[in-house]
Design an enzyme around this catalytic site. Structure first.
Site, mmCIF file in Angstrom:
data_model
loop_
_atom_site.group_PDB
_atom_site.id
_atom_site.type_symbol
_atom_site.label_atom_id
_atom_site.label_comp_id
_atom_site.label_asym_id
_atom_site.label_seq_id
_atom_site.Cartn_x
_atom_site.Cartn_y
_atom_site.Cartn_z
ATOM 1 N N SER A 84 0.856 -1.083 0.166
ATOM 2 C CA SER A 84 -0.144 -0.045 0.099
ATOM 3 C C SER A 84 0.916 1.198 0.080
ATOM 4 C CB SER A 84 -0.886 -0.220 1.104
ATOM 5 O OG SER A 84 -1.516 1.305 1.561
ATOM 6 N N TYR A 135 -3.003 0.059 10.493
ATOM 7 C CA TYR A 135 -2.915 -0.412 9.047
ATOM 8 C C TYR A 135 -1.345 -0.228 8.649
ATOM 9 C CZ TYR A 135 -3.925 -1.110 4.104
ATOM 10 O OH TYR A 135 -3.779 -1.670 2.872
#
Length: 234
Positions: A134, A147
């Site tokens: 990501s 995250y």
């Protein structure tokens, strides 16, 4: 199970029943026999039925790795794509230990364990490992520590694996998408309190195209890290 073509290279794609993982399975399914990874057998079977050469790989990666009950892997595995992942957590103050644990179990620990199990087959094929990371693997902000922390850790895992397996002929690629038009992204935007606008996202198929680029590169080269982001940003 659909028809299996023994002449095709084999790719295992985790999280392949929806979103980015499904797009990757469809893209690689043009040339590979796909092991369609996912927890929901019905959803996995629906993807398998759409591919010319595929079979289900149904597993809860966290539970099955802990219990040692994962389905068997082939003797040679040409591509392993880690696409399964979760996004959760808030500010450091708000987030409990169980949320931290669950996010790291799915996004990091399961990746490490499945990779370890797959290494003999990957080495035999001089294969490729692709981690779908990501943009959060490079930076974080308020409310994103859980995250991003898992994605920072995944990047460290991927970087170490690349160097460890270089002598064995196994290539390792880290893909870093920005915001992607998926259910996970819609849930994140709702939690952030914003109105969802797909114009500020890329599609799962765009991420799949970057994976295809890494897969098709001749084995004398490696795409070590690749970012793909929306052109429009808020």
């Amino acid at each position: 199970m659909t028809a299996s073509d023994p002449t095709r290279p084999i790719a295992l794609v985790t999280g392949a029943s929806r979103g980015i993982g499904r797009a990757i399975a469809v893209e690689l399914g043009r040339t590979h026999h796909i092991l369609v990874g996912g927890r929901d057998a019905e959803a996995v079977d629906a993807v398998v039925a759409q591919l010319p050469s595929a079979e289900p790989y149904v597993a809860d990666l966290v539970a099955d790795l802990t219990g040692g009950t994962l389905p068997p892997l082939p003797n040679q595995l040409d591509v392993l794509v880690h696409s399964a992942g979760v996004e959760d957590g808030g500010t450091i103050e708000e987030t409990d230990a169980e949320t931290w644990r669950r996010v790291f179990e799915v996004n990091v620990f399961a990746v490490a364990a499945l990779t370890r199990r797959a290494l003999p087959a990957l080495r035999a094929a001089r294969g490729l490992v692709v981690s779908i990371n990501s943009g959060s693997g490079f930076a974080s902000g308020p409310g994103g520590g859980v995250y991003a922390g898992s994605k920072f850790a995944l990047r460290a895992l991927t970087d170490a694996l690349r160097e460890e397996e270089r002598p064995n002929g196994v290539r390792v690629t880290s893909i870093h998408p920005g915001r992607v038009d998926t259910d996970m992204q819609r849930e994140l935007v709702a939690r952030e309190g914003h109105e969802y606008d797909a114009a500020y996202t890329i599609t799962p198929e765009m991420v799949a195209a970057t994976v295809r680029t890494a897969v098709d590169l001749p084995p004398s080269g490696t795409i070590e890290s690749l970012s793909v982001r929306p052109h429009r940003r808020r």
